[in-house]
Design an enzyme around this catalytic site. Sequence first.
Site, mmCIF file in Angstrom:
data_model
loop_
_atom_site.group_PDB
_atom_site.id
_atom_site.type_symbol
_atom_site.label_atom_id
_atom_site.label_comp_id
_atom_site.label_asym_id
_atom_site.label_seq_id
_atom_site.Cartn_x
_atom_site.Cartn_y
_atom_site.Cartn_z
ATOM 1 N N GLU A 38 -1.491 35.847 -19.949
ATOM 2 C CA GLU A 38 -2.711 35.029 -19.966
ATOM 3 C C GLU A 38 -2.512 33.674 -19.311
ATOM 4 O OE1 GLU A 38 -3.218 34.808 -24.251
ATOM 5 O OE2 GLU A 38 -4.817 36.278 -24.163
ATOM 6 N N ARG A 93 -3.312 27.306 -17.082
ATOM 7 C CA ARG A 93 -2.923 26.178 -16.238
ATOM 8 C C ARG A 93 -2.352 26.620 -14.882
ATOM 9 N NH1 ARG A 93 -1.312 21.382 -18.441
ATOM 10 N NH2 ARG A 93 -1.018 22.502 -20.380
ATOM 11 N N CYS A 105 -14.828 2.209 -21.857
ATOM 12 C CA CYS A 105 -14.553 1.085 -22.744
ATOM 13 C C CYS A 105 -13.409 1.416 -23.688
ATOM 14 C CB CYS A 105 -15.805 0.710 -23.501
ATOM 15 S SG CYS A 105 -17.023 0.059 -22.384
ATOM 16 N N TYR A 117 -2.240 13.188 -23.766
ATOM 17 C CA TYR A 117 -0.865 13.697 -23.720
ATOM 18 C C TYR A 117 0.074 12.808 -22.914
ATOM 19 C CZ TYR A 117 -3.434 18.171 -24.473
ATOM 20 O OH TYR A 117 -4.259 19.176 -24.907
HETATM 21 C C1 LIG Z 1 -4.009 28.108 -23.906
HETATM 22 C C2 LIG Z 1 -3.726 29.542 -24.007
HETATM 23 C C3 LIG Z 1 -3.315 30.259 -22.885
HETATM 24 C C4 LIG Z 1 -3.063 29.625 -21.563
HETATM 25 O O1 LIG Z 1 -2.024 28.738 -21.562
HETATM 26 P P1 LIG Z 1 -1.554 28.044 -20.218
HETATM 27 O O2 LIG Z 1 -0.422 27.225 -20.617
HETATM 28 O O3 LIG Z 1 -2.703 27.251 -19.716
HETATM 29 O O4 LIG Z 1 -1.174 29.139 -19.283
HETATM 30 C C5 LIG Z 1 -3.121 31.614 -23.035
HETATM 31 N N1 LIG Z 1 -3.310 32.228 -24.212
HETATM 32 C C6 LIG Z 1 -3.715 31.572 -25.308
HETATM 33 C C7 LIG Z 1 -3.929 32.308 -26.556
HETATM 34 C C8 LIG Z 1 -3.924 30.207 -25.250
HETATM 35 O O5 LIG Z 1 -4.312 29.555 -26.347
#
Ligand SMILES: *Cc1c(COP(=O)(O)O)cnc(C)c1O
Length: 481
Positions: free
Chosen positions: A309, A312, A380, A353
């Site tokens: 998944e 980023r 602000c 962050y």
């Molecule tokens: C945020 C998230 C991702 C993606 O993470 P990246 O670091 O942006 O690749 C994938 N799976 C789940 C469950 C997430 O919460």
Amino acid sequence: MTQATTSGRTYEKNLDPDSPNRNLTPLTTALDTKERLLVGDCLLSDLAKRYGTPLYVLDEQTLRGTCRAYREALKRHYPGPSLPIYASKANSSLMMSSLVASEGLGLDAVSAGELLTALRGGMPNERIVLHGNNKSDEELLFAYNNNVTVVVDNQHDLDRLAVLIPKEAPPVQLMLRFTPGIECHTHEYIRTGHIDSKFGFDPNQIEAVLRGLVGQSWARLSGLHAHIGSQIFELEPHRDLAVVMAEVLKLTRDLGHPVNDLNVGGGLGIRYVESDDPPSIDRWVQVVAEAVITSCQKRDLDLPRLMCEPGRSLVATAGVTLYTVGSRKTLPGIRTYVAIDGGMSDNPRPITYQSLYTCRVAERPLAEPNEVVDLVGKHCESGDVLLKNLPLPITHSGDVIAVFATGAYNASMSSNYNRIPRPATVLVNNGASELVQRREQPDDLLRYDVLPERFREVTLNSEKGVKPSGRVRGGESAPRS
Ligand SMILES: *Cc1c(COP(=O)(O)O)cnc(C)c1O
């Protein structure tokens, strides 16, 4: 992937054209004959003029190149079936949903809003999963009614689904998310895989949960999910994760669940600044794939469908944010503030962050820095600093600044703090730019305000009395150039 050089020369040698996450800028970044920045063969300063600033720019070649890098790496390194799914929380829009669908990827959504965007964007429902550690009944039913797989995060999800799925109706397709107990060295806020996490079932609960699901007619458990965090440069935690997941897969299959999907989450990091050195997509996939293969073989398990998944790493490098320089304040011997026309509302990552970015003056990217400034936003908040102690050539009011690697968690985390409208997003490719998200207008921000009747008599300047706030460019539907 080749870089666009038709209008000029390459801006900087991209370290790894096959893995956009390892580069500081989009793959198509180049210079025109006057040494101004081009992305997707569009002059950034022209985009700023045409659509206004702040402006999010997304490079189509980089986006598609990244999708293909994930797909191809999975095919190269994993003999079983596989599906990369885009974590749409990184940047959710109809265009993104449609683009990743057209590249053969799936998508993960964490709310009804992201799910609606995916479905309306044309993402096939069988390639979507719904995440979330506190899903509403409406979200659960929305997913179920659209045949979207639900990633159950906790007992509450199971309890609600058991009540919500009508008797005799087809079962809901489920994946089970658990916390794998893996530490990784990333920012504390974005670690999700250690045991003390709000996400997923605790490993000690898994067996009881799996046993409880046996024979439940409303549920069909088809997969397992875990995610260890974000902006991770190490490979070892992903290898460890595969081992832990294979162990749970064995337990799950032994109990008779028809589980064939192993979803290892996202987390691959990207290069924000020169010193960042993330692994390539190919290497990351190779490590994950080999670990899954080895640990399945050891346990005599048929290879599951491997899902990952990326969020980023799929979209960040394709994005550039354009700002216009405005005011300047110099405190001799202390600091110079240079203010741009956006800030924490369009990019909350620095204040949240302490994230770092790389930027250039769009019309003079090769100019040597000759002052050190704090590049600050217009909100602000004293903490509204985009980049601290930044070496920059002297800038003047009207200069356009390009901030790189802003494709992920910028637009999607943006706010209307100070009632500042959100920027537009344009997609660039081969010299053409297309609006994919209109700029909000001040009037849009009043759309959900309700002024009770009894306040009206005492309110001067009702709608009629106010001179127009002035539309900001980028709100209109620009024709394809
Ligand atoms: C945020 C998230 C991702 C993606 O993470 P990246 O670091 O942006 O690749 C994938 N799976 C789940 C469950 C997430 O919460």
